[in-house]
Design a protein around this motif. Structure first.
Motif, mmCIF file in Angstrom:
data_model
loop_
_atom_site.group_PDB
_atom_site.id
_atom_site.type_symbol
_atom_site.label_atom_id
_atom_site.label_comp_id
_atom_site.label_asym_id
_atom_site.label_seq_id
_atom_site.Cartn_x
_atom_site.Cartn_y
_atom_site.Cartn_z
ATOM 1 N N UNK A 15 55.804 52.719 2.685
ATOM 2 C CA UNK A 15 55.800 51.281 2.945
ATOM 3 C C UNK A 15 55.690 50.934 4.413
ATOM 4 N N UNK A 16 56.616 50.088 4.877
ATOM 5 C CA UNK A 16 56.543 49.569 6.244
ATOM 6 C C UNK A 16 56.855 50.593 7.324
ATOM 7 N N UNK A 17 57.279 51.802 6.947
ATOM 8 C CA UNK A 17 57.496 52.842 7.954
ATOM 9 C C UNK A 17 56.199 53.166 8.685
ATOM 10 N N UNK A 18 55.084 53.109 7.984
ATOM 11 C CA UNK A 18 53.799 53.387 8.617
ATOM 12 C C UNK A 18 53.466 52.315 9.657
ATOM 13 N N UNK A 19 53.781 51.076 9.351
ATOM 14 C CA UNK A 19 53.570 49.974 10.295
ATOM 15 C C UNK A 19 54.464 50.158 11.515
ATOM 16 N N UNK A 20 55.687 50.516 11.263
ATOM 17 C CA UNK A 20 56.688 50.732 12.315
ATOM 18 C C UNK A 20 56.276 51.851 13.272
ATOM 19 N N UNK A 21 55.839 52.977 12.736
ATOM 20 C CA UNK A 21 55.450 54.100 13.586
ATOM 21 C C UNK A 21 54.264 53.737 14.464
ATOM 22 N N UNK A 22 53.334 52.995 13.932
ATOM 23 C CA UNK A 22 52.191 52.557 14.719
ATOM 24 C C UNK A 22 52.626 51.617 15.837
ATOM 25 N N UNK A 23 53.573 50.748 15.542
ATOM 26 C CA UNK A 23 54.075 49.818 16.556
ATOM 27 C C UNK A 23 54.713 50.562 17.720
ATOM 28 N N UNK A 24 55.545 51.545 17.426
ATOM 29 C CA UNK A 24 56.206 52.307 18.487
ATOM 30 C C UNK A 24 55.182 53.088 19.301
ATOM 31 N N UNK A 25 54.212 53.689 18.619
ATOM 32 C CA UNK A 25 53.179 54.420 19.349
ATOM 33 C C UNK A 25 52.467 53.499 20.341
ATOM 34 N N UNK A 26 52.110 52.310 19.903
ATOM 35 C CA UNK A 26 51.402 51.365 20.767
ATOM 36 C C UNK A 26 52.242 51.014 21.997
ATOM 37 N N UNK A 27 53.544 50.820 21.798
ATOM 38 C CA UNK A 27 54.427 50.496 22.919
ATOM 39 C C UNK A 27 54.520 51.670 23.885
ATOM 40 N N UNK A 28 54.647 52.887 23.364
ATOM 41 C CA UNK A 28 54.746 54.068 24.229
ATOM 42 C C UNK A 28 53.452 54.296 24.999
ATOM 43 N N UNK A 29 52.323 53.977 24.393
ATOM 44 C CA UNK A 29 51.042 54.098 25.100
ATOM 45 C C UNK A 29 51.005 53.161 26.304
ATOM 46 N N UNK A 30 51.712 52.044 26.207
ATOM 47 C CA UNK A 30 51.775 51.123 27.328
ATOM 48 C C UNK A 30 52.800 51.517 28.373
ATOM 49 N N UNK A 31 53.717 52.424 28.007
ATOM 50 C CA UNK A 31 54.769 52.845 28.942
ATOM 51 C C UNK A 31 54.408 54.081 29.744
#
Length: 335
Positions: free
Chosen positions: A38-54
């Protein structure tokens, strides 16, 4: 009005030079809802995107095998908590310890302590937190009826489950026994406890400069306080808006007591970087009980931590940066 600390930041040099590995089951996905997770896939993508910006140097993976041989990284941010086998919560920190590789979150022994609901309840009770009676039936051990605190309705679930995976209920010992047997057959220990009516108070905690900081509490307010929340509801795989909703928990006469209990129990887990402490509250009866601790829990912007961070005045990006910055500081990777 409660004043929350300013979010932490990662300095420019660290952003440019630190080599970070992000591990998560759906780290390589496109952010779409997964049919089982379910939404775990959405969540993991969100964190990856944030880390790419960090970080300028970010590696991304979804396999434990990336840690079998020393990867050329300085720090590991892992959401690869559930590996499909018992006690998988401890594997990433164990593999990192094997290579002396700094990582986000608590040590293996603390991760195991929080993951084992029976042990965390023992710690909570030893600390004086109100905790309803329960029984633990380990796989391969005896299933003794005399140990079970029978009530009109009992809840039976895997002792190390997450998001209510595998939860069942029963109204008599025969039903309890059969549910325990089914959980054992699936390869898990079983924990059994009376069903507690009410709603769950969720208490997000981060450590800042080594000290636990309680962020704004949230409440999973149930339309029916006798409803047993399921995995499918928690992962947004079925409709659940009519059953419960996540709301602010503010101004309750129980808030101070819950904060005190959380601060008390959190001392057993420091350093843990971030975690969620959970209580069941029956406001009509005035009853409060500790439920469990979830270290390295869900940080998704649409769940407890993300919603709480907004109430504290932080963005989702600032929440992730604060948690990572604290961990980097504690590992000596950033001044």
């Amino acid at each position: 009005m409660t004043q929350y600390p300013a979010p932490l930041t990662i300095d420019a040099k660290t952003r440019e030079t630190l080599k970070v590995l992000f591990l998560a089951k759906h780290a390589l996905g496109d952010g779409s809802l997964h049919p089982e997770d379910g939404n775990h896939a959405v969540y993991h993508n969100e964190v990856r995107t944030i880390l790419e910006g960090l970080f300028d140097n970010l590696q991304v993976g979804n396999q434990y095998a990336m840690l079998f041989d020393p990867p050329e990284v300085d720090f590991v941010f892992s959401l690869l908590n559930r590996g499909g086998f018992v006690n998988s919560e401890m594997l990433v920190p164990l593999l990192c310890n094997r290579r002396n590789l700094p990582y986000l979150g608590g040590s293996p022994i603390l991760r195991g302590l929080s993951d084992d609901k029976h042990l965390s309840k023992l710690v909570a009770r030893a600390r004086g937190l109100p905790t309803a009676d329960w029984a633990i039936y380990r796989k391969g051990g005896p299933v003794d009826e005399k140990l079970c605190p029978m009530a009109e309705r009992m809840v039976i679930k895997p002792n190390a489950s997450s998001a209510s995976w595998g939860v069942r209920d029963a109204g008599d010992w025969a039903g309890v026994r059969d549910a325990v047997a089914a959980i054992h057959e699936e390869g898990h220990d079983a924990i059994v406890e009376p069903f507690l009516t009410g709603s769950d108070v969720e208490v997000p905690v981060v450590t800042i400069h080594g000290k636990p900081v309680i962020l704004p509490m949230m409440l999973f307010e149930q339309a029916d306080p006798t409803h047993l929340r399921t995995y499918w509801e928690k992962r947004d795989l079925v409709e659940r808006a009519s059953k419960y909703e996540l709301v602010d928990f503010d101004g309750s006469p129980f808030e101070a007591a819950i904060a005190g209990h959380t601060a008390n129990l959190a001392q057993e887990f420091v350093p843990f970087d971030y975690g969620r402490y959970e209580f069941r509250l029956d406001q009509d009866k005035g009853e409060l009980n500790f439920l469990e601790v979830n270290l390295n829990c869900n940080l998704w912007s649409q769940k407890v931590f993300g919603r709480s961070a907004v109430r504290a005045g932080w963005t989702q990006e600032q929440l992730i940066e604060t948690i990572v910055a604290e961990s980097l500081r504690s590992h000596g990777l950033m001044g």
